[in-house]
Design an enzyme around this catalytic site. Structure first.
Site: not given
Ligand SMILES: Cc1cc2nc3c(=O)[nH]c(=O)nc-3n(C[C@H](O)[C@H](O)[C@H](O)COP(=O)(O)O)c2cc1C
Length: 414
Positions: A214-217, A281
């Site tokens: 995943s990502n930090r959004s 994101a």
């Protein structure tokens, strides 16, 4: 209290009620009650003089929020910036002759007058004073100055005053103040008739049943845009990846996990939308194979996960559009503008919002952000660091100005 037939609906609205040192300050208590009963969230700011007439406690209990009285009181966020920055309207009732003078010349020597200089929303002022004061040429001049600047200054009522005089100077009736608030808010509904599809948050691409990429959004920017579009009269569908945020009420929220689910949900709603704002994101890559069972370590010293590209949602939808406006975000850590320009052209977007996510004071997870908006027709707008909710309004204003009010679509089709 407002009469039952009053059409006012302040559901979801954030208001600032400024109270100044007039004998009519007690009437602001009834006004606050009505605003709250009609669904508004009201933050009260009182001048020092106002606190001589009514205690802050009264307003505190009725608003359910701390009353701001002191510019220098230490707070986590500065009330003179935060309150007007988030408000849909500021109402000053009653407004003294002293307040009108300060507002007219831009004096900022206390909390309320400083707040006023930070307000970018409609300001409604309901004066109350003795008849001779109201009729004084200086006061009249101040009123004219304020009106010329777009402030709604209501005329005081004629009637018996506290001094015993019968003259013009009584606080305008509660109903006329509420009417003015409603009119001011309606004029802000500049997105009425639009059906806005907003994507927000990250996606999660499964490695196995318990792990994902995943990502930090955080979803904050997309949620703020959805809320702002709703507040400005649009019908909003929010397609959201996993986020700890609660979707704004009155918005249709569709929860998804993966890029593929996000693509499906957006494709479903895109044909009936007029504007797509892609703030999510979305993962660019996902594991080629997602294991059916939890992967075991079992003596392995390394694990190679093969990744494949996810569908390019923005480019696909942009190709499929009929008359929709398509707005993308470019979250970059270097060469922000040139990467954003490439994305704008490559995906055939109307606008792109370039977002430097490497900044410590903005980007993912932060409450604030600074962006540059680039249009397909060559316009560029820099928006300095500000709260994401305020930024959302600036973005919507830009989308409206560049794409909805005076669309220049021809250069998009190259
Ligand atoms: C009993 C009393 C009643 C007052 N009522 C009013 C009024 O209705 N309108 C007004 O403009 N000033 C009125 N004043 C004067 C203001 O309180 C005074 O100008 C004060 O500096 C206003 O401060 P503010 O504008 O920061 O609240 C009144 C003063 C007193 C003592």
């Amino acid at each position: 209290m407002v009469e039952a037939q009053s059409p006012i609906n302040l559901w979801g609205k954030r208001l600032v009620l400024g109270v100044t040192g007039s004998i009519a300050a007690y009437k602001a208590v009834g006004l606050l009650r009505s605003l709250v009963c009609e669904g508004a969230t009201v933050s009260v700011a009182m001048t020092q003089a106002a606190t001589k007439f009514v205690t802050p406690l009264t307003f505190e209990v009725l608003s359910g929020r701390r009353v701001a009285t002191d510019l220098f009181e230490s707070r986590e966020e500065m009330a003179h910036l935060a309150l007007p920055g988030q408000a849909h309207a500021v109402i000053v009732a009653p407004a003294t002759a002293n307040f009108l003078a300060k507002a007219a010349i831009g004096l900022a020597d206390d909390l309320l007058s400083t707040m006023l200089l930070n307000a970018r929303c409609p300001v409604i002022v309901a004066p109350a004073m003795d008849g001779d004061m109201w009729a004084h040429p200086t006061v009249m001049q101040h009123v004219q100055l304020l009106r010329a600047r777009g402030v709604v200054v209501l005329d005081p009522e004629v009637g018996p005053l506290a001094s015993g005089q019968v003259a013009q100077g009584r606080l305008p009736t509660e109903l006329s103040i509420l009417d003015a608030v409603q009119k001011a808010l309606i004029s802000q509904l500049d997105w009425r008739g639009q059906r806005v599809l907003v994507s927000a948050g990250p996606t999660q691409e499964p490695i196995d049943p318990v792990r994902f990429i995943s990502n930090r959004s955080s979803g904050k920017m997309g949620y703020a845009i959805a809320e702002a579009a709703r507040d400005r009269g649009a019908e909003v569908i929010l397609v959201t990846g996993p986020s700890s945020l609660t979707p704004p009420s009155g918005v249709t929220a569709v929860s998804v996990n993966t890029a593929s689910e996000m693509s499906d949900a957006l494709s479903r709603h895109f044909p009936s939308s007029t504007v797509l704002i892609m703030a999510a994101a979305v993962a660019d890559f996902r594991p080629k194979v997602s294991a059916g069972q939890k992967l075991k370590k079992q003596g392995k010293s390394e694990l190679v996960i093969e990744l494949e590209a996810t569908p390019d949602i923005l480019a696909t939808l942009s190709l499929r559009r009929t008359s929709q406006i398509v707005v993308g975000f470019a979250a970059e850590t270097e060469h922000v503008l040139s990467h954003a320009k490439d994305k704008l052209r490559g995906k055939g977007l109307d606008l792109i919002i370039a977002n430097d996510v490497s900044r410590a004071d903005g980007g993912f997870g932060s409450d604030d952000n600074a962006v540059v908006i680039l249009s397909a027709t060559g316009e560029q707008k820099v928006l300095e660091l500000m709260p994401k909710r305020r930024l959302a309004d600036e973005i919507l204003t830009t989308v409206r100005e560049l794409c909805l009010v005076s669309p220049r679509r021809e250069s998009l089709v190259e």
